[in-house]
Write a protein that holds these residues in place. Sequence first.
Motif: not given
Length: 345
Positions: A299-307
Motif C-alpha cells: 500500500r505504501d510503495y512509492a512511485f513518485i517523489p512527494k513533490d
Amino acid sequence: MACVDLFCGAGGLTHGFILEGLPVVAGIDLDPACRFPYEENNGQAKFVERDISKITIDELEALFDDAELRILAGCAPCQPFSTYAQRYELDGKDGKWGLLYQFARLAKGSMPDVITMENVPTVAKHEVFRDFVDTLERLGYEVWYDVVDSSRYGVPQMRRRMVLLASKYGSIEMIPPTHAKPKTVRQAIRRLRPLSAGESAPRDKLHVASTLSEKNLERIRVSKPGGTWRDWPKNLVADCHRADSGRTYPGVYGRMEWDKPAPTMTTQCYGFGNGRFGHPEQDRAISLREAAILQSFPRDYAFIPKDGEVSFKVLGRLIGNAVPVDLGRAIARSINQHLASVAYR
C-alpha cells in the motif's frame, strides 16, 4: 548471493525477491521513470538506466561483484508477444522481439547459477523463446517452464504468465500454488478512501481516479459489476460496438466484481473504457493506487517523489508492465527451496 534483475521496471520482481530474502544488487531498465520507485523501495538495489543490448558481460560481472551464487532474472517487454501484437510483427529476431536474445547473450556470458524469466503465455509459441530454452539447455542448465495463474499465488488478479526457471544444479520448478482460493477485489481495495471520478485523495497522490465525460458517467452509472456494455440502454452504446466488428468486445466499459479477482492489469488500467476497470460500486475507474495494490504492490510503495507530478500514462505503464510482487515472491521461494535442496557449493 546476488541477483540482477533485467528489464526491472518499477521493481515488482525485485521487491518480491527482497521480501523472500534474495538479495538484489541491481536492476537494469531503459525507462528513466523507473529509477525513483526502484531505488526508493528496494533498499540497496542499484538502478542502472541502460539499454540491455548495450550492457557488456564485464558490466554484468561487475554488478555481481564477488558473489558466490548468482541469479539472473528478468521479464523482457511482453507486448511483442501479445495476441494483439502478433497481427503486426512477424519477425521475432528484430526490435523488441530480439530482447530475449539479449537476455540469452548475458546468460551465456555470465553463466549465473540460476536464471528466471517471466512473460506472457503466448511467448512460448515463438521461435525466440524456443531459441532461449535451447541456449540454456546447451549450456548445461536444467530448464522448467509453464504457464502459472498469479491468482493462485496471492495476486488479487487473473493474470496468467509464463514462468521459466533454470539451474546449474539439477531439477528446478515452481512451488505449488499457495492459495486455494484467489484473493478478491474486496479483500484488496475495500478499505481505500472513496473517490469520485477525477478526484485525488489528499494523503496519497497515487490514489487518484481519471476524469469521466458526461456520457461515460451515464454509462458507468448503469453498468453492473461483471456486466458489459450490452446491459446499457441503446442510446448509450458506442457506435463502434453497434457495428458487427465491435460486438465481440464485451470486456470494455465494465465494472469489476467485489468477490472475484480483478482482470489483468494493463498499462491503461486507469481508464473505464480500456477494459473491465470500473470500480465495483463507485462511479469511476480504479485509481492508480488501487491498480498497484491489485498488482500486489504494498500500500505504501512509492512511485513518485512527494513533490512529483502524477502522469496517468507514465504510472499506468509502470504499474501495468510490472511483475506482480506476490508472483515475484513465489518465484523467489521456488529458487530458495531449490537451492536448499542441492549442494551448489
